[in-house]
Scaffold this motif. Sequence first.
Motif, PDB file in Angstrom:
ATOM      1  N   CYS A 257       5.017 -65.424  19.317  1.00  0.00           N
ATOM      2  CA  CYS A 257       4.445 -65.531  18.053  1.00  0.00           C
ATOM      3  C   CYS A 257       4.933 -67.360  17.372  1.00  0.00           C
ATOM      4  O   CYS A 257       5.655 -67.272  17.414  1.00  0.00           O
ATOM      5  CB  CYS A 257       4.262 -64.871  16.752  1.00  0.00           C
ATOM      6  SG  CYS A 257       3.497 -65.190  15.505  1.00  0.00           S
TER       7      CYS A 257
ATOM      8  N   GLN B 155      -1.544 -75.608  18.114  1.00  0.00           N
ATOM      9  CA  GLN B 155      -1.940 -74.352  17.259  1.00  0.00           C
ATOM     10  C   GLN B 155      -1.727 -74.377  15.968  1.00  0.00           C
ATOM     11  O   GLN B 155      -0.938 -74.051  15.168  1.00  0.00           O
ATOM     12  CB  GLN B 155      -0.433 -73.060  17.552  1.00  0.00           C
ATOM     13  CG  GLN B 155      -0.426 -73.118  19.262  1.00  0.00           C
ATOM     14  CD  GLN B 155       0.038 -71.886  19.311  1.00  0.00           C
ATOM     15  OE1 GLN B 155       0.338 -71.348  18.229  1.00  0.00           O
ATOM     16  NE2 GLN B 155      -0.177 -71.209  20.980  1.00  0.00           N
TER      17      GLN B 155
ATOM     18  N   PRO C  94      -3.005 -74.124  12.497  1.00  0.00           N
ATOM     19  CA  PRO C  94      -3.181 -72.721  11.550  1.00  0.00           C
ATOM     20  C   PRO C  94      -5.245 -73.164  11.040  1.00  0.00           C
ATOM     21  O   PRO C  94      -5.733 -74.094  10.783  1.00  0.00           O
ATOM     22  CB  PRO C  94      -2.649 -72.662  10.417  1.00  0.00           C
ATOM     23  CG  PRO C  94      -1.237 -73.740  10.634  1.00  0.00           C
ATOM     24  CD  PRO C  94      -1.949 -74.994  11.498  1.00  0.00           C
ATOM     25  N   LYS C  95      -6.313 -72.105  10.814  1.00  0.00           N
ATOM     26  CA  LYS C  95      -7.484 -72.453  11.278  1.00  0.00           C
ATOM     27  C   LYS C  95      -7.778 -72.766   9.871  1.00  0.00           C
ATOM     28  O   LYS C  95      -8.662 -73.012   9.621  1.00  0.00           O
ATOM     29  CB  LYS C  95      -8.137 -71.209  11.975  1.00  0.00           C
ATOM     30  CG  LYS C  95      -7.736 -71.330  13.678  1.00  0.00           C
ATOM     31  CD  LYS C  95      -8.638 -72.734  14.144  1.00  0.00           C
ATOM     32  CE  LYS C  95      -8.037 -72.241  16.172  1.00  0.00           C
ATOM     33  NZ  LYS C  95      -7.191 -73.019  16.779  1.00  0.00           N
ATOM     34  N   ALA C  96      -6.344 -71.993   9.108  1.00  0.00           N
ATOM     35  CA  ALA C  96      -7.434 -72.017   7.544  1.00  0.00           C
ATOM     36  C   ALA C  96      -7.350 -73.187   7.482  1.00  0.00           C
ATOM     37  O   ALA C  96      -7.720 -73.500   6.065  1.00  0.00           O
ATOM     38  CB  ALA C  96      -6.178 -71.088   6.885  1.00  0.00           C
TER      39      ALA C  96
ATOM     40  N   ARG D  42     -12.078 -64.172   6.493  1.00  0.00           N
ATOM     41  CA  ARG D  42     -11.600 -64.841   7.882  1.00  0.00           C
ATOM     42  C   ARG D  42     -11.709 -66.481   8.767  1.00  0.00           C
ATOM     43  O   ARG D  42     -12.077 -67.419   9.047  1.00  0.00           O
ATOM     44  CB  ARG D  42     -13.610 -65.076   9.056  1.00  0.00           C
ATOM     45  CG  ARG D  42     -14.396 -63.799   8.279  1.00  0.00           C
ATOM     46  CD  ARG D  42     -16.126 -63.788   9.216  1.00  0.00           C
ATOM     47  NE  ARG D  42     -16.376 -62.569   9.420  1.00  0.00           N
ATOM     48  CZ  ARG D  42     -17.850 -62.224   9.474  1.00  0.00           C
ATOM     49  NH1 ARG D  42     -18.325 -63.527   9.056  1.00  0.00           N
ATOM     50  NH2 ARG D  42     -17.965 -61.550   9.920  1.00  0.00           N
ATOM     51  N   HIS D  43     -10.342 -66.764   8.273  1.00  0.00           N
ATOM     52  CA  HIS D  43      -9.104 -67.673   8.120  1.00  0.00           C
ATOM     53  C   HIS D  43      -9.155 -67.851   9.323  1.00  0.00           C
ATOM     54  O   HIS D  43      -8.834 -69.096   9.536  1.00  0.00           O
ATOM     55  CB  HIS D  43      -7.898 -67.581   7.280  1.00  0.00           C
ATOM     56  CG  HIS D  43      -7.669 -66.721   7.849  1.00  0.00           C
ATOM     57  ND1 HIS D  43      -7.634 -64.998   7.685  1.00  0.00           N
ATOM     58  CD2 HIS D  43      -5.803 -66.325   8.552  1.00  0.00           C
ATOM     59  CE1 HIS D  43      -6.283 -64.553   8.321  1.00  0.00           C
ATOM     60  NE2 HIS D  43      -5.645 -65.253   8.708  1.00  0.00           N
ATOM     61  N   GLU D  44      -9.048 -67.024  10.130  1.00  0.00           N
ATOM     62  CA  GLU D  44      -8.938 -67.426  11.861  1.00  0.00           C
ATOM     63  C   GLU D  44      -9.828 -68.135  12.351  1.00  0.00           C
ATOM     64  O   GLU D  44      -9.931 -68.808  13.507  1.00  0.00           O
ATOM     65  CB  GLU D  44      -8.904 -66.008  12.785  1.00  0.00           C
ATOM     66  CG  GLU D  44      -9.975 -65.201  13.113  1.00  0.00           C
ATOM     67  CD  GLU D  44     -10.295 -63.879  12.022  1.00  0.00           C
ATOM     68  OE1 GLU D  44     -11.074 -64.081  11.899  1.00  0.00           O
ATOM     69  OE2 GLU D  44      -9.548 -64.217  10.803  1.00  0.00           O
ATOM     70  N   LYS D  45     -10.892 -68.090  11.978  1.00  0.00           N
ATOM     71  CA  LYS D  45     -11.756 -69.050  11.867  1.00  0.00           C
ATOM     72  C   LYS D  45     -12.093 -70.173  11.288  1.00  0.00           C
ATOM     73  O   LYS D  45     -12.973 -71.152  11.647  1.00  0.00           O
ATOM     74  CB  LYS D  45     -13.692 -68.085  12.099  1.00  0.00           C
ATOM     75  CG  LYS D  45     -14.055 -67.456  13.436  1.00  0.00           C
ATOM     76  CD  LYS D  45     -14.412 -66.324  13.713  1.00  0.00           C
ATOM     77  CE  LYS D  45     -14.412 -64.902  13.701  1.00  0.00           C
ATOM     78  NZ  LYS D  45     -16.397 -64.622  14.431  1.00  0.00           N
TER      79      LYS D  45
END
Length: 726
Positions: A30, A142, A144-146, A687-690
């Motif tokens: 992680c 990586q 963060p998508k947010a 949907r923060h991961e998107k």
Amino acid sequence: MRYYVLATTHRALRPALATALLSLPLLAGCGDRQSTAATAAPAAQTVAAVDGARIRGADSEPGQWLSHGRGYDEQRYSPLAQIRQDNVGDLGLDWYFDFPTKRGMEATPIAVDGVLYVTSAWSMVYAFDAVSGELLWHYDPQVPKAWMVNLCCDAVNRGVAVWQGKVYVGTLDGRLVALDATDGSVAWEVQTTPRDKPYSITGAPRVVKGMVMIGNGGSELGVRGYISAYDAQNGDMAWRFYTVPGDPQAPHENPILKQAAATWSGDKYWEYGGGGTVWDSMAYDPELDLLYFGVGNGAPWNREIRSPGGGDNLFVSSIVAVRPDSGEYVWHYQTTPGESWDYTATQHMILADLEIDGETRKVIMQAPKNGFFYVLDRANGELISAQKYTTVTWASHVDLDTGRPVEADNARYEDKPALIYPNTQGGHNWHPMSYSPDTGLVYIPAHQGIMVYAQDKDFEFTPGAWNTGLDLMPAVMPEDPELRAQAMSQFTGFITAWDPVKQAEAWRVPHSTLWNGGMLSTAGNLLFQGNADGEFVAYRADTGDRLWSSPAYTGIVAAPITYSVDDKQYVAVVAGWGGAQVAFGEIADRAKGSPEAGGDNYSRLLVYSLDGRAQLPAPAPSERKLPAPPPLNADVATLARGHELYINNCHFCHGDRAISGTSIPDLRMMSPETHELFNAIVLGGLRHEKGMAGFAQRLDDDDAEAIHAYVIKRAHDLHSEQEQNQ
């Protein structure tokens, strides 16, 4: 850090490999940032062995593309001429790679000693064998998508820099990362921005005298601009130049900021951040030892709010020259004093030696957003000439004695709305222009656009929100179809071949819409550009005649490069529609990259040669079926409120009138499940991961319901349009 060795890829397997790469971070511990080695790379001492001598001597190595603009002068001109005007018709696709994303692609590849280094969305880096197209390694920072909520204009990245065995990339969340060019492993990384502020990095770094130069973005969201220099070997910060003054109660970080502070007024600008971010262009003159960088707009956009007593607000919308060793200020030229229209000066800058009035002048040239083409003496910043290269109404001309624009009577909009050319996209945006010493012309990927500017009389600064200081409602597209068509006709794109000595257009190529790709000019009397219609095109550089084209099946906004390996010339371009144009919804929707226009968006690297025989698979026709929208029960007042809330909070990503011109979801097409979860998505960040962060700090349940009602109305509008067209 964990590494995964993949089998050597073949051309037919590349799309599958690209898809597989998406899952690699899931295999790691992680939070790991991933670098994946695909094949054995050359020995470390021979990989990316770039230094200042090589970049200064770029013309002696015409087969390389060593820096963002090929050389320090950023001319984007190549001496290669194996591909010429008389044989470009034989050009064919040699190889391609489909990236595991459908976001916008803005990168300029770097070609060094047979290796291509390219970035994709979300600041990912790829290294390819420049001949075979084999993937050597891939790095995923990586992000963060947010963090998407803190971005101006899509999850884009404009490329890397290479230096002495390392590859440098700026990440969307403000990091500068140095990678080992051999395998993509992390050599060092540094956080260049405060993590508690909505900064971002989309621009490409430059390396000058062993220091990596990087800026950032985020003006509208409430940040203070600066550019920083880091030691290329270890990441230690060498200096930082703030472009606007900070807290007036604190000491100035740089003596020149005392002079700048005198051009600001009021007691709020420093709380608003002030803007002036250095988010794209730089150039360097080794003889004068001057680093040039372009500075962005003020924040809020509206000067009446950020600096109510007036003032030029230095150094927003300026070209600034400093000493690269120390960041010491040398000179500046402000293209738009008291900037109030989002007229950045971050657009591409080109250095050249021109004969003007019988004298050879060392010049720097720029076509910033404000619509004037500037020629300056790059030794001292003296204005030589400035003329309009597109439709401009905010100013009549630039006074050559004062160096200042002469504003039109209606340019400022404090008292009443003003209809202004150009709009916030500018006459020219970030898309790189090029210069040909053979023709003496600068090739500008230009725009025409119009906008109603109006002051927000009820402005309240909201940290992390779009603080423009504008009432955006007068600027939205009219609902009436005829009026909307008339308004849309004012948004066009074109290539202008600009003579910088005569300050006049030599020829023009019109495009079907705006937001077309950057430029490449070559010694083969060729000019290359991709366009929004999904084509990659070659023109005669001296006349603009169209000579060749190839389908990309997606809109192209990035700039091409050319390189050679073993005496074979290649032309490469990154394709993929996106970027700031997403906010313009229906206008952006004309592009080939838009599903609404009959195709999907593909993010890909395309490489061409004279004996290329590869074929892109033709996309299947896209038939998006509109799910049955929920009943429209909202009253007129709720719909009007929802529309205004949508424009002020949502349209920057999802487009005007809820029409998305990219792979960002078109909200009119929401599924029944998404409608059910609307408040949880909008407020709670479901949907923060998107990339869809929650807006609970700005909106409440009633706000979200009103926005939802407006989106439902737009779905019903689309349903009616489809029924009428059947």
